[in-house]
Design a protein around this motif. Sequence first.
Motif, PDB file in Angstrom:
ATOM      1  N   UNK A  59       0.860  -1.195   0.000  1.00 41.73           N
ATOM      2  CA  UNK A  59       0.000   0.000   0.000  1.00 41.73           C
ATOM      3  C   UNK A  59       0.885   1.230   0.000  1.00 41.73           C
ATOM      4  N   UNK A  60       0.272   2.392  -0.280  1.00 39.15           N
ATOM      5  CA  UNK A  60       0.982   3.663  -0.196  1.00 39.15           C
ATOM      6  C   UNK A  60       1.403   4.201  -1.540  1.00 39.15           C
ATOM      7  N   UNK A  61       2.046   5.385  -1.517  1.00 43.58           N
ATOM      8  CA  UNK A  61       2.471   6.038  -2.756  1.00 43.58           C
ATOM      9  C   UNK A  61       3.911   6.526  -2.636  1.00 43.58           C
ATOM     10  N   UNK A  62       4.610   6.554  -3.783  1.00 43.30           N
ATOM     11  CA  UNK A  62       5.977   7.061  -3.850  1.00 43.30           C
ATOM     12  C   UNK A  62       6.028   8.122  -4.938  1.00 43.30           C
ATOM     13  N   UNK A  63       6.340   9.363  -4.551  1.00 44.51           N
ATOM     14  CA  UNK A  63       6.513  10.459  -5.503  1.00 44.51           C
ATOM     15  C   UNK A  63       7.998  10.777  -5.594  1.00 44.51           C
TER      16      UNK A  63
END
Length: 497
Positions: A59-63
């Motif tokens: 899960x989650x996001x990486x920018x």
Amino acid sequence: MGNVILTMKGIDKSFPGVHALKGVDLEIKKGEVHALMGENGAGKSTLMKVLTGIYSKDKGSILYEGREVAFANPREAQEAGISIVHQELNMMNHLTVAQNIFIGREMMNGKIINDKKMEEESRKLFWKLNIEMDPREIMGNLTVGRQQMCEIAKAISRECKMIIFDEPTAALTEAEIEGLFKIIQDLREKQMGIVYISHRMDEIKKITDRVTIMRDGEYVGTLITQNSTKDDIIQGMVGRVIYEDPKEKSNVAKDAPVVLKVENLCAGKMVKDVSFELHKGEILGFSGLMGAGRTETARALFGADKKDGGNIYINGKKVEIRTTKDAVKAGIGYLSEDRKRYGLVVEKTVAQNSSMANLEAFSKGFFIDKGKETKIALEYVKKLKTKTPGVDQLVVNLSGGNQQKVVIAKWLIRNCDILIFDEPTRGIDVGAKSEIYHLMSELAAQGKSIIMISSEMTEILRMSDRIIVMCEGRKTGEIAIEEATQENIMHAATKRD
């Protein structure tokens, strides 16, 4: 500090039996050195492996540079400009130093690999790092510390926008660390984003701008380094304050018998006429710069490397130690600085590794008494506070610090009277380090005798009853702990014939 180069938000990652990351956040800016801290098993390395495509996130996001990314593998991360210096070395031991640095992006002369060009570029890198290294040397012939410098050079050699240092100084001496800090400062001035994972508090205060703290796979908080104390950081990591003051006097009785006497030990180019004594209940520290011959002395004493000359006496009796089996029979245990190479079989369980040095005690004919093995392994998991779902867990799935605890358990179960601890807290967090210090002190109080090799000056001063200093294969100093200072240790460590 400029714009944000990386934002990781709500990162989750689970493995069988382990919820490694639980909604972790991390923000890195251009031109900052950002510490990532936590005890072993807190999830720091796992988070970086998610970022660089070694693991996929649940899960989650990486920018990264303003766009969402999910790298499928480390090559994709490298092509995007992210390099990582791993805590566990990732080198090909049969290749040369230069070939390792440029592996996967070899310099070519037509269809032929241009080794000379790669060696030339490697020399430039080493000059920049201010270390002496022959690019033609076979990697497997180097000590762990020198292999680590090669790993750092390899990462820096890539054109990157962000670099992750995972315990980069664990096997380095003070002089090499200063050289590395100069490189990091140069990278910072070039507006690179730098993640710095370390358990050494003095380094964190000296080199970093902000600190993100993790505990048990969760995000605890982010602090501005200059506005925080060591106690603030430690309390965030372990939930308690830990004090480790230098030892003021020896704990060894004046009439303590000599349990080990080494006379004129010689082995290869790195052990030259070394003599010393070890008393019952003593912690004898071995200090010196990288390449001083400390590990080589220990390996020759333990029978891991062939000795060319010299005598070894245990409890006044001369012994012949030609192999490691001879050393173990004589009551000597050796905790190697390279736990994965010499200390563990990582594809076996905690229980199997724990019993490995004492199999005869667990054998019933041709079979291992699994019940007894499990019972003893559980006992030492509790004693050492090893973080593992159980003793049937494969060692490869444990964090570096917990793997080190399994190696220590192996030799404690063997009940050796003389223990050689070579960099015992390398890659271990401050909480686990404190536990191991107390364990070593308890062992010495029980009459065990310990040789401790360490590149950490604070560790040498914290633990030793007496200090042997080496330089270029020779013993150049012997200092009582009451008289020991960083200055006189360094003076002896740089004393040449």
